[in-house]
Scaffold this motif. Sequence first.
Motif, PDB file in Angstrom:
ATOM      1  N   HIS A   1     123.650  17.849 -68.858  1.00  0.00           N
ATOM      2  CA  HIS A   1     124.949  17.377 -68.383  1.00  0.00           C
ATOM      3  C   HIS A   1     124.974  15.861 -68.176  1.00  0.00           C
ATOM      4  N   LYS A   2     123.826  15.256 -67.931  1.00  0.00           N
ATOM      5  CA  LYS A   2     123.792  13.802 -67.781  1.00  0.00           C
ATOM      6  C   LYS A   2     124.245  13.131 -69.073  1.00  0.00           C
ATOM      7  N   VAL A   3     123.824  13.674 -70.208  1.00  0.00           N
ATOM      8  CA  VAL A   3     124.237  13.128 -71.500  1.00  0.00           C
ATOM      9  C   VAL A   3     125.753  13.207 -71.644  1.00  0.00           C
ATOM     10  N   SER A   4     126.323  14.323 -71.232  1.00  0.00           N
ATOM     11  CA  SER A   4     127.778  14.495 -71.336  1.00  0.00           C
ATOM     12  C   SER A   4     128.524  13.565 -70.391  1.00  0.00           C
ATOM     13  N   LEU A   5     128.023  13.391 -69.172  1.00  0.00           N
ATOM     14  CA  LEU A   5     128.664  12.477 -68.242  1.00  0.00           C
ATOM     15  C   LEU A   5     128.578  11.038 -68.740  1.00  0.00           C
ATOM     16  N   ASP A   6     127.453  10.672 -69.332  1.00  0.00           N
ATOM     17  CA  ASP A   6     127.314   9.339 -69.918  1.00  0.00           C
ATOM     18  C   ASP A   6     128.311   9.148 -71.056  1.00  0.00           C
ATOM     19  N   TYR A   7     128.488  10.193 -71.863  1.00  0.00           N
ATOM     20  CA  TYR A   7     129.449  10.139 -72.969  1.00  0.00           C
ATOM     21  C   TYR A   7     130.862   9.905 -72.446  1.00  0.00           C
ATOM     22  N   ILE A   8     131.241  10.605 -71.406  1.00  0.00           N
ATOM     23  CA  ILE A   8     132.576  10.441 -70.823  1.00  0.00           C
ATOM     24  C   ILE A   8     132.749   9.027 -70.287  1.00  0.00           C
ATOM     25  N   ASN A   9     131.757   8.529 -69.594  1.00  0.00           N
ATOM     26  CA  ASN A   9     131.849   7.190 -69.016  1.00  0.00           C
ATOM     27  C   ASN A   9     131.940   6.105 -70.080  1.00  0.00           C
ATOM     28  N   LYS A  10     131.316   6.336 -71.227  1.00  0.00           N
ATOM     29  CA  LYS A  10     131.324   5.333 -72.293  1.00  0.00           C
ATOM     30  C   LYS A  10     132.575   5.397 -73.157  1.00  0.00           C
ATOM     31  N   THR A  11     133.152   6.587 -73.308  1.00  0.00           N
ATOM     32  CA  THR A  11     134.255   6.743 -74.263  1.00  0.00           C
ATOM     33  C   THR A  11     135.628   6.803 -73.601  1.00  0.00           C
ATOM     34  N   CYS A  12     135.678   6.815 -72.270  1.00  0.00           N
ATOM     35  CA  CYS A  12     136.960   6.867 -71.565  1.00  0.00           C
ATOM     36  C   CYS A  12     137.168   5.534 -70.847  1.00  0.00           C
ATOM     37  N   PRO A  13     137.942   4.642 -71.452  1.00  0.00           N
ATOM     38  CA  PRO A  13     138.058   3.260 -70.951  1.00  0.00           C
ATOM     39  C   PRO A  13     138.887   3.153 -69.676  1.00  0.00           C
ATOM     40  N   THR A  14     138.231   3.142 -68.541  1.00  0.00           N
ATOM     41  CA  THR A  14     138.948   3.129 -67.265  1.00  0.00           C
ATOM     42  C   THR A  14     139.646   1.802 -66.989  1.00  0.00           C
ATOM     43  N   THR A  15     139.217   0.736 -67.658  1.00  0.00           N
ATOM     44  CA  THR A  15     139.811  -0.575 -67.385  1.00  0.00           C
ATOM     45  C   THR A  15     140.711  -1.066 -68.510  1.00  0.00           C
ATOM     46  N   ALA A  16     140.883  -0.275 -69.567  1.00  0.00           N
ATOM     47  CA  ALA A  16     141.699  -0.717 -70.704  1.00  0.00           C
ATOM     48  C   ALA A  16     143.178  -0.496 -70.405  1.00  0.00           C
ATOM     49  N   SER A  17     143.904  -1.596 -70.234  1.00  0.00           N
ATOM     50  CA  SER A  17     145.323  -1.484 -69.883  1.00  0.00           C
ATOM     51  C   SER A  17     146.150  -0.898 -71.013  1.00  0.00           C
ATOM     52  N   THR A  18     145.623  -0.946 -72.244  1.00  0.00           N
ATOM     53  CA  THR A  18     146.371  -0.430 -73.388  1.00  0.00           C
ATOM     54  C   THR A  18     146.226   1.075 -73.560  1.00  0.00           C
ATOM     55  N   SER A  19     145.306   1.688 -72.831  1.00  0.00           N
ATOM     56  CA  SER A  19     145.095   3.122 -72.982  1.00  0.00           C
ATOM     57  C   SER A  19     146.237   3.897 -72.331  1.00  0.00           C
ATOM     58  N   PRO A  20     146.830   4.854 -73.069  1.00  0.00           N
ATOM     59  CA  PRO A  20     147.901   5.655 -72.482  1.00  0.00           C
ATOM     60  C   PRO A  20     147.385   6.697 -71.494  1.00  0.00           C
ATOM     61  N   VAL A  21     146.072   6.880 -71.459  1.00  0.00           N
ATOM     62  CA  VAL A  21     145.466   7.872 -70.570  1.00  0.00           C
ATOM     63  C   VAL A  21     144.876   7.165 -69.348  1.00  0.00           C
ATOM     64  N   PRO A  22     145.296   7.526 -68.147  1.00  0.00           N
ATOM     65  CA  PRO A  22     144.771   6.897 -66.929  1.00  0.00           C
ATOM     66  C   PRO A  22     143.412   7.485 -66.549  1.00  0.00           C
ATOM     67  N   TRP A  23     142.395   7.123 -67.325  1.00  0.00           N
ATOM     68  CA  TRP A  23     141.084   7.738 -67.166  1.00  0.00           C
ATOM     69  C   TRP A  23     140.517   7.577 -65.761  1.00  0.00           C
ATOM     70  N   SER A  24     140.834   6.467 -65.104  1.00  0.00           N
ATOM     71  CA  SER A  24     140.263   6.212 -63.780  1.00  0.00           C
ATOM     72  C   SER A  24     140.656   7.276 -62.764  1.00  0.00           C
ATOM     73  N   LEU A  25     141.705   8.027 -63.045  1.00  0.00           N
ATOM     74  CA  LEU A  25     142.132   9.081 -62.117  1.00  0.00           C
ATOM     75  C   LEU A  25     141.220  10.300 -62.169  1.00  0.00           C
ATOM     76  N   VAL A  26     140.395  10.385 -63.214  1.00  0.00           N
ATOM     77  CA  VAL A  26     139.579  11.590 -63.382  1.00  0.00           C
ATOM     78  C   VAL A  26     138.087  11.304 -63.517  1.00  0.00           C
ATOM     79  N   THR A  27     137.706  10.122 -63.984  1.00  0.00           N
ATOM     80  CA  THR A  27     136.285   9.876 -64.263  1.00  0.00           C
ATOM     81  C   THR A  27     135.493   9.404 -63.055  1.00  0.00           C
TER      82      THR A  27
END
Length: 261
Positions: free
Chosen positions: A154-180
Amino acid sequence: MLTTVSRLPILRVYLDETGDRGFKPTSSPLFGFCAVVVPEEHDPHLRQVIQKLRADFEITSGAVHWVEHLRPRNHDRRRHAAKELTAVPGVRLIYCLIDKQNVPASSGMRSDIVMTYNYASRLLLERIALTAKSWPGGTRRAITKVAHVRGHDHKVSLDYINKTCPTTASTSPVPWSLVTGNIQVDGTAAWDGLQAADLYAGMLNAAITPDRFGNNSPDYFQTVAHQLRRGSNGKVLDYGIKILGDKTIVTGQDWWPSVES
């Protein structure tokens, strides 16, 4: 931004998988996740229901499991569980399924079960983030519990989520910071909500997977279908149920019109 998110009201989210990740001839035809999303103020009610079900089914230790305690012959238990869970206010259900038969032969998922898990979980977390953003009464943040899968890193999967879900990208339509920001992996027995996710996953499986006589059992799922996440247009497909592959594995079922209407 992180400070702002940390001040938001909470959604409790519980994730459990269904099917297996492999592509062997003996593997399940589907792999996916069920997410149970419940506002924190109603989480005690969800816990009470699961505790009641364990007592009703005389489970004196450990977790209640769909496969172990609600087998096909236990129609009364399945019907009872669906009825009890449907009474919990505020619940939203989200399913993400991978139809393995229609995964391209060139896809890395066919040779990498970790990729299968990661891709499905990312699809699900995306929908959880959007659910949190548009929650009735105002945006919330998700605190997510993920059921531990034996043999999966599961550590590999959590690392994958943290790397591929841009919490600081203002252009992303998905508010990743609400879930990651708060995802924890634990055994199913540790959280009543994870047991609820297991039961809800089993209900959908019973509705779409034929038994040895070719019959499905959709009535449990239909009982809880009003809890499915819906879009602003009232639709379930791609909102409460996301399918990678042939959508008719769900939409082609006789009971589907009663759910999507």
